[in-house]
Design a protein around this motif. Structure first.
Motif: not given
Length: 77
Positions: A48-57
């Motif tokens: 499994x590979x999960x991609x996380x898109x975040x608005x902050x560091x």
């Protein structure tokens, strides 16, 4: 936003009042996780590979690590 780009996971989201469980098993599905939402990921399929898109560091101090502290914060807000 959380996207499972390969494999699958079970994702539980908890806002302190309601828990929702879903399967992420397609790269065409993404889940927005807002503020004060406790998330639990389980049942990881192999590879499994999960991609996380975040608005902050990432800042460690921005996260609750204890569920009781999280519930207390939900009750205050």
């Amino acid at each position: 936003v959380l996207i499972c780009i390969a494999g699958s996971i079970e994702l539980e989201l908890d806002d302190g009042k309601t828990k929702t469980t879903m399967m992420l098993d397609s790269s065409s599905k993404g889940v927005y996780i807002g503020n004060l939402v406790w998330r639990t990921m389980r049942k990881f399929e192999k590879q499994t590979i999960i991609l996380v898109l975040a608005s902050e560091y990432y800042l460690e101090d921005d996260y609750y690590r204890n569920y009781k502290d999280f519930l207390n914060a939900c009750a205050v807000s």
